[in-house]
Design a protein around this motif. Structure first.
Motif, PDB file in Angstrom:
ATOM      1  N   UNK A 267       0.849  -1.188   0.000  1.00  0.00           N
ATOM      2  CA  UNK A 267       0.000   0.000   0.000  1.00  0.00           C
ATOM      3  C   UNK A 267       0.886   1.239   0.000  1.00  0.00           C
ATOM      4  N   UNK A 268       0.528   2.210  -0.815  1.00  0.00           N
ATOM      5  CA  UNK A 268       1.240   3.479  -0.827  1.00  0.00           C
ATOM      6  C   UNK A 268       2.567   3.480  -1.539  1.00  0.00           C
ATOM      7  N   UNK A 269       2.920   2.384  -2.189  1.00  0.00           N
ATOM      8  CA  UNK A 269       4.184   2.299  -2.921  1.00  0.00           C
ATOM      9  C   UNK A 269       3.917   1.739  -4.315  1.00  0.00           C
ATOM     10  N   UNK A 270       4.765   2.119  -5.262  1.00  0.00           N
ATOM     11  CA  UNK A 270       4.678   1.599  -6.620  1.00  0.00           C
ATOM     12  C   UNK A 270       6.057   1.645  -7.248  1.00  0.00           C
ATOM     13  N   UNK A 271       6.308   0.718  -8.145  1.00  0.00           N
ATOM     14  CA  UNK A 271       7.528   0.745  -8.940  1.00  0.00           C
ATOM     15  C   UNK A 271       7.112   0.700 -10.401  1.00  0.00           C
ATOM     16  N   UNK A 272       7.638   1.650 -11.150  1.00  0.00           N
ATOM     17  CA  UNK A 272       7.345   1.729 -12.581  1.00  0.00           C
ATOM     18  C   UNK A 272       8.645   1.510 -13.325  1.00  0.00           C
ATOM     19  N   UNK A 273       8.611   0.585 -14.280  1.00  0.00           N
ATOM     20  CA  UNK A 273       9.777   0.294 -15.094  1.00  0.00           C
ATOM     21  C   UNK A 273       9.622   0.878 -16.484  1.00  0.00           C
ATOM     22  N   UNK A 274      10.739   1.344 -17.027  1.00  0.00           N
ATOM     23  CA  UNK A 274      10.772   1.926 -18.370  1.00  0.00           C
ATOM     24  C   UNK A 274      11.934   1.296 -19.122  1.00  0.00           C
ATOM     25  N   UNK A 275      11.711   0.969 -20.386  1.00  0.00           N
ATOM     26  CA  UNK A 275      12.777   0.436 -21.232  1.00  0.00           C
ATOM     27  C   UNK A 275      12.758   1.158 -22.567  1.00  0.00           C
ATOM     28  N   UNK A 276      13.957   1.431 -23.094  1.00  0.00           N
ATOM     29  CA  UNK A 276      14.087   2.122 -24.370  1.00  0.00           C
ATOM     30  C   UNK A 276      15.211   1.453 -25.166  1.00  0.00           C
ATOM     31  N   UNK A 277      15.052   1.407 -26.472  1.00  0.00           N
ATOM     32  CA  UNK A 277      16.060   0.858 -27.381  1.00  0.00           C
ATOM     33  C   UNK A 277      16.416   1.944 -28.385  1.00  0.00           C
ATOM     34  N   UNK A 278      17.724   2.125 -28.622  1.00  0.00           N
ATOM     35  CA  UNK A 278      18.177   3.140 -29.580  1.00  0.00           C
ATOM     36  C   UNK A 278      19.514   2.725 -30.166  1.00  0.00           C
ATOM     37  N   UNK A 279      19.884   3.388 -31.246  1.00  0.00           N
ATOM     38  CA  UNK A 279      21.149   3.070 -31.905  1.00  0.00           C
ATOM     39  C   UNK A 279      22.343   3.760 -31.257  1.00  0.00           C
ATOM     40  N   UNK A 280      22.096   4.789 -30.468  1.00  0.00           N
ATOM     41  CA  UNK A 280      23.171   5.545 -29.814  1.00  0.00           C
ATOM     42  C   UNK A 280      22.927   5.612 -28.299  1.00  0.00           C
ATOM     43  N   UNK A 281      23.985   5.464 -27.509  1.00  0.00           N
ATOM     44  CA  UNK A 281      23.795   5.532 -26.055  1.00  0.00           C
ATOM     45  C   UNK A 281      23.351   6.916 -25.573  1.00  0.00           C
ATOM     46  N   UNK A 282      23.744   7.959 -26.274  1.00  0.00           N
ATOM     47  CA  UNK A 282      23.323   9.311 -25.890  1.00  0.00           C
ATOM     48  C   UNK A 282      21.812   9.477 -25.996  1.00  0.00           C
ATOM     49  N   UNK A 283      21.235   8.866 -27.026  1.00  0.00           N
ATOM     50  CA  UNK A 283      19.786   8.960 -27.199  1.00  0.00           C
ATOM     51  C   UNK A 283      19.063   8.218 -26.079  1.00  0.00           C
ATOM     52  N   UNK A 284      19.597   7.065 -25.684  1.00  0.00           N
ATOM     53  CA  UNK A 284      19.006   6.322 -24.565  1.00  0.00           C
ATOM     54  C   UNK A 284      19.018   7.195 -23.311  1.00  0.00           C
ATOM     55  N   UNK A 285      20.143   7.832 -23.022  1.00  0.00           N
ATOM     56  CA  UNK A 285      20.244   8.704 -21.855  1.00  0.00           C
ATOM     57  C   UNK A 285      19.300   9.879 -21.912  1.00  0.00           C
ATOM     58  N   UNK A 286      19.169  10.475 -23.082  1.00  0.00           N
ATOM     59  CA  UNK A 286      18.266  11.616 -23.247  1.00  0.00           C
ATOM     60  C   UNK A 286      16.819  11.221 -22.973  1.00  0.00           C
ATOM     61  N   UNK A 287      16.408  10.076 -23.490  1.00  0.00           N
ATOM     62  CA  UNK A 287      15.027   9.620 -23.293  1.00  0.00           C
ATOM     63  C   UNK A 287      14.785   9.277 -21.826  1.00  0.00           C
ATOM     64  N   UNK A 288      15.729   8.582 -21.196  1.00  0.00           N
ATOM     65  CA  UNK A 288      15.553   8.241 -19.789  1.00  0.00           C
ATOM     66  C   UNK A 288      15.567   9.481 -18.905  1.00  0.00           C
TER      67      UNK A 288
END
Length: 97
Positions: A49-70
């Protein structure tokens, strides 16, 4: 190809004692995250109760783009006034992993 993941640990308001109330906070956040064209879901603390964990995953060709999206996803979650962002765990995986 690079994949990045983020796990957001959230503290929900005190009125989120029921599953229905908990979903009323989590679902809009997940929907907003998906606008960044990421995979997003509630992945943990399902029975707490009162807690949640949300996961996000992204795929990209460049690591900089992954960082920007996250980064954008983290700003969105941190900017939600109805929840408190307790922690964020991020990982970046490349072709060599």
């Amino acid at each position: 190809m690079y994949t990045g993941t983020a796990l957001f640990d959230l503290l929900l308001p005190g009125d989120s004692r029921s599953l229905k109330a908990k979903r009323s906070y989590v679902r809009p956040i997940v929907a907003a995250l998906r606008k960044f064209e990421v995979s997003a879901a509630e992945v943990g603390a399902l029975d707490l109760h009162g807690r949640a964990q949300i996961g996000v995953a992204v795929v990209a060709s460049e690591p900089d783009h992954v960082g920007t999206v996250l980064d954008a996803c983290e700003r969105l979650v941190a900017g939600r006034p109805e929840v408190e962002l307790l922690s964020v765990r991020r990982r970046l995986h490349g072709a060599d992993d």
